[in-house]
Design an enzyme around this catalytic site. Sequence first.
Site, PDB file in Angstrom:
ATOM      1  N   PHE A 175       0.826  -1.212   0.000  1.00 28.27           N
ATOM      2  CA  PHE A 175       0.000   0.000   0.000  1.00 28.27           C
ATOM      3  C   PHE A 175       0.864   1.269   0.000  1.00 28.27           C
ATOM      4  O   PHE A 175       0.935   2.000  -0.995  1.00 28.27           O
ATOM      5  CB  PHE A 175      -0.932  -0.082   1.214  1.00 28.27           C
ATOM      6  CG  PHE A 175      -1.643   1.176   1.603  1.00 28.27           C
ATOM      7  CD1 PHE A 175      -2.294   1.962   0.661  1.00 28.27           C
ATOM      8  CD2 PHE A 175      -1.697   1.555   2.948  1.00 28.27           C
ATOM      9  CE1 PHE A 175      -2.976   3.121   1.040  1.00 28.27           C
ATOM     10  CE2 PHE A 175      -2.374   2.698   3.332  1.00 28.27           C
ATOM     11  CZ  PHE A 175      -3.002   3.493   2.380  1.00 28.27           C
ATOM     12  N   GLU A 231       5.072  -7.433   7.635  1.00 26.47           N
ATOM     13  CA  GLU A 231       3.702  -7.893   7.862  1.00 26.47           C
ATOM     14  C   GLU A 231       3.040  -6.748   8.613  1.00 26.47           C
ATOM     15  O   GLU A 231       3.590  -6.249   9.600  1.00 26.47           O
ATOM     16  CB  GLU A 231       3.701  -9.169   8.714  1.00 26.47           C
ATOM     17  CG  GLU A 231       4.228 -10.396   7.990  1.00 26.47           C
ATOM     18  CD  GLU A 231       3.311 -10.866   6.855  1.00 26.47           C
ATOM     19  OE1 GLU A 231       2.126 -10.494   6.845  1.00 26.47           O
ATOM     20  OE2 GLU A 231       3.799 -11.588   5.979  1.00 26.47           O
ATOM     21  N   ASP A 238       3.223   4.367  14.613  1.00 26.42           N
ATOM     22  CA  ASP A 238       2.950   4.955  15.935  1.00 26.42           C
ATOM     23  C   ASP A 238       2.530   3.890  16.945  1.00 26.42           C
ATOM     24  O   ASP A 238       2.508   4.145  18.149  1.00 26.42           O
ATOM     25  CB  ASP A 238       1.871   6.050  15.846  1.00 26.42           C
ATOM     26  CG  ASP A 238       0.511   5.565  15.336  1.00 26.42           C
ATOM     27  OD1 ASP A 238       0.393   4.379  14.960  1.00 26.42           O
ATOM     28  OD2 ASP A 238      -0.438   6.382  15.316  1.00 26.42           O
ATOM     29  N   GLU A 239       2.189   2.679  16.455  1.00 26.98           N
ATOM     30  CA  GLU A 239       1.671   1.654  17.360  1.00 26.98           C
ATOM     31  C   GLU A 239       2.726   1.171  18.362  1.00 26.98           C
ATOM     32  O   GLU A 239       2.390   0.588  19.396  1.00 26.98           O
ATOM     33  CB  GLU A 239       1.080   0.483  16.554  1.00 26.98           C
ATOM     34  CG  GLU A 239       0.018   0.987  15.592  1.00 26.98           C
ATOM     35  CD  GLU A 239      -0.886  -0.078  14.983  1.00 26.98           C
ATOM     36  OE1 GLU A 239      -1.038  -1.154  15.566  1.00 26.98           O
ATOM     37  OE2 GLU A 239      -1.444   0.206  13.907  1.00 26.98           O
ATOM     38  N   TYR A 290       2.050  -7.395  16.335  1.00 27.86           N
ATOM     39  CA  TYR A 290       2.512  -6.495  15.257  1.00 27.86           C
ATOM     40  C   TYR A 290       3.350  -5.360  15.828  1.00 27.86           C
ATOM     41  O   TYR A 290       4.493  -5.140  15.413  1.00 27.86           O
ATOM     42  CB  TYR A 290       1.313  -5.927  14.483  1.00 27.86           C
ATOM     43  CG  TYR A 290       1.655  -4.738  13.607  1.00 27.86           C
ATOM     44  CD1 TYR A 290       2.547  -4.860  12.548  1.00 27.86           C
ATOM     45  CD2 TYR A 290       1.104  -3.470  13.852  1.00 27.86           C
ATOM     46  CE1 TYR A 290       2.881  -3.764  11.747  1.00 27.86           C
ATOM     47  CE2 TYR A 290       1.425  -2.375  13.057  1.00 27.86           C
ATOM     48  CZ  TYR A 290       2.315  -2.526  12.001  1.00 27.86           C
ATOM     49  OH  TYR A 290       2.638  -1.437  11.221  1.00 27.86           O
ATOM     50  N   LYS A 333       7.372  -4.444  15.386  1.00 27.59           N
ATOM     51  CA  LYS A 333       7.874  -3.184  14.826  1.00 27.59           C
ATOM     52  C   LYS A 333       8.761  -2.464  15.847  1.00 27.59           C
ATOM     53  O   LYS A 333       9.792  -1.888  15.490  1.00 27.59           O
ATOM     54  CB  LYS A 333       6.717  -2.266  14.397  1.00 27.59           C
ATOM     55  CG  LYS A 333       5.922  -2.747  13.197  1.00 27.59           C
ATOM     56  CD  LYS A 333       6.697  -2.804  11.890  1.00 27.59           C
ATOM     57  CE  LYS A 333       7.064  -1.451  11.345  1.00 27.59           C
ATOM     58  NZ  LYS A 333       7.657  -1.550   9.969  1.00 27.59           N
ATOM     59  N   PRO A 351     -18.281  -5.160  10.247  1.00 20.37           N
ATOM     60  CA  PRO A 351     -17.978  -5.631  11.602  1.00 20.37           C
ATOM     61  C   PRO A 351     -17.216  -4.598  12.435  1.00 20.37           C
ATOM     62  O   PRO A 351     -16.004  -4.413  12.266  1.00 20.37           O
ATOM     63  CB  PRO A 351     -17.104  -6.866  11.346  1.00 20.37           C
ATOM     64  CG  PRO A 351     -16.476  -6.616  10.009  1.00 20.37           C
ATOM     65  CD  PRO A 351     -17.385  -5.739   9.232  1.00 20.37           C
ATOM     66  N   TYR A 391     -15.521  -3.527  15.757  1.00 15.94           N
ATOM     67  CA  TYR A 391     -14.977  -4.184  16.950  1.00 15.94           C
ATOM     68  C   TYR A 391     -15.418  -3.428  18.208  1.00 15.94           C
ATOM     69  O   TYR A 391     -15.274  -2.193  18.272  1.00 15.94           O
ATOM     70  CB  TYR A 391     -13.448  -4.222  16.920  1.00 15.94           C
ATOM     71  CG  TYR A 391     -12.841  -4.999  15.762  1.00 15.94           C
ATOM     72  CD1 TYR A 391     -13.576  -5.936  15.039  1.00 15.94           C
ATOM     73  CD2 TYR A 391     -11.508  -4.808  15.403  1.00 15.94           C
ATOM     74  CE1 TYR A 391     -13.009  -6.642  13.990  1.00 15.94           C
ATOM     75  CE2 TYR A 391     -10.930  -5.511  14.359  1.00 15.94           C
ATOM     76  CZ  TYR A 391     -11.691  -6.422  13.649  1.00 15.94           C
ATOM     77  OH  TYR A 391     -11.123  -7.123  12.614  1.00 15.94           O
TER      78      TYR A 391
END
Length: 351
Positions: free
Chosen positions: A12, A85, A132-133, A157, A161, A212, A214
Amino acid sequence: MKNILITGGAGFIGSHLVRLMVKKYPDYQIINLDALTYAGNLANLKEIEQYPNYKFEKADICDFPTIQSLFEKYQVDGVIHLAAESHVDRSIKDPFSFARTNVMGTLNMLQAAKLAWKGNYIGKVFYHVSTDEVYGALQSGMELFTEQTKYDPHSPYSASKASSDHFVRAYHDTYGLPVKISNCSNNYGSYQFPEKLIPLFINNIRHNKPLPVYGKGENVRDWLYVDDHARAIDLIFHQGKIGDTYNIGGFNEWKNIDLIKLLIKVTDRLLGRPEGTSDHLLTFVADRAGHDLRYAIDSTKLKNELGWMPSLQFQEGIEKTVKWYLDNQTWLDEVTSGEYQCYYEKMYGKM
Ligand code: NAD
Ligand code: TYD
């Protein structure tokens, strides 16, 4: 002539960056290194695949001998490393592939750069694209992630990172490798794999499928238009300080449920449906395990040091994005059917 190796260029963000770099720098050779996992799609790059300064190499960043030989083959001056990933839900199901690609793959890239450059770092850059995660979750309120915020990852994830970021800094501090890191907020725009919230929901609205949500949809994300991220990477790659980290964000926080309602409204309107047609598709489902409540980035450093600002208002960006997915149904259909995975053979023949 500069030889710039971009990893993950068929994904992306990578495809937006490759397109920008190939067009903007005709005197650079841009080498796109990508393993073409489920997330890599060469159809994302149709616009520039015939440019003379563009090369594609199908390779896995975990395959060290191949990575080393590509550094040798192209005499690489700069690396912009995006291959990863990238989907949190997949990391919950299969954390090992995230450790393999995001941690070991990044370590391979660092080691290959170190060996190829042999301590002669003049004119060389290793730029690692992160998220930023890694900073964890904010409570609701005014606090934002700055470059000084302590790492506190929660998902496999973000843990992978965070680990890769630490290795990048370790190669700078230990071996003097000329590294740069940026940590960006959630991106949106064209060519995003429809497992992520925005393209998934646009596609589902079009096909009258459930949406969906969450938990209660109260989680907050800071959304940035993908081309603004690509512009920031270009700027940091050329003008950012070696050894520094830059936060990139949109100053654009949205609660999921509000964003989803906006998506429904815009998509229905662009499809010529009366307002409210798709409201019934909203479906509240079990929350994601370890779901971070809020991400929000302070990108003041990037603004003050390099003059970067997001260029698009969110309303305008969302309109453009919804319109793109509706106008490019073939792209979406090829991705959802798996047809896109034949594109490599069509272009380059059998491996
Ligand atoms: P993506 O999943 O769309 O693309 C990842 C690309 O990497 C794919 O083309 C895939 O084929 C390639 N790849 C995966 N494993 C590989 C391997 N072992 N060897 C070579 N190539 C491999 O991801 P994206 O959303 O474009 O994200 C790109 C980078 O930006 C990632 O490092 C991600 O952590 C970071 N990032 C993403 C966002 C976001 O909102 N999407 C935000 C901030 C940072
Ligand atoms: P996502 O696009 O997966 O990005 P990230 O998890 O990296 O932020 O998800 C964005 C937000 O949307 C996140 O809070 C999870 C939520 N979400 C849903 O509610 N439903 C979905 O089907 C998906 C994919 C995400």
